[in-house]
Scaffold this motif. Sequence first.
Motif: not given
Length: 201
Positions: A65-67, A83-85, A111-113, A152-154
Amino acid sequence: MLNKDQVVADNDWFSSDLLFDKLYPENLRVLASRHWTPIAIAKQAMALLAPKQGDRILDIGSGVGKFCLTVAQFYPLVEIDGIEQRSELVAAAQQAKATLAIKNAAFFLGDFTEMDFTKYTHLYFFNSFYENLIAQDSNDANNIESADLFNKHNRKLYKLLKSLPVGIRLATYHSTENEMPADYHIVAVGTDEELKCWVKV
Ligand SMILES: C[S@@+](CC[C@H](N)C(=O)[O-])C[C@H]1O[C@@H](n2cnc3c(N)ncnc32)[C@H](O)[C@@H]1O
């Protein structure tokens, strides 16, 4: 982490990366130089993204969460979600948020999706999938090295970005740019040239 009797004034946490990273347990703090956005880069990303009051920002792969916390501190009139896995990283982000008494940041595990990108006016992406390409780059030992997973993520991110309306603004840090659809144009570059600001046209 700092001991209970080591008090840091509210704003001082942001005076250096060294101090800020003390918000986190040792095993996560040591990952900072490679995995968490430095405070100066977060501030510059926001200067390039130029959000207005009421805008909503999403950090895709928010880590500890730094950003998000830096943005929330210096831009109190925007809302930022991460969002973090990895659950350990979400817990660390929530703990740091409580210590800083920050109200305008929220952290989600998943997941970001699973996020509805259409709620956001601005996005931030710090090369979250690179760890799938080079397992040594991961922030934990259970990471799977898989070019297929990276691709796949990209592709998923590419499709999500493609579906968003014209005008959406995105900052990338150390991006391979494979995830960027052709209708996103670079409109500004940071003093660290790995930081880029894109607008969908
Ligand atoms: C390089 S770190 C950046 C952390 C944070 N954005 C920052 O700038 O400080 C990338 C993070 O993305 C997360 N990540 C990778 N793939 C993800 C996915 N599919 N969904 C959610 N988070 C993901 C990783 O667990 C990691 O914590």
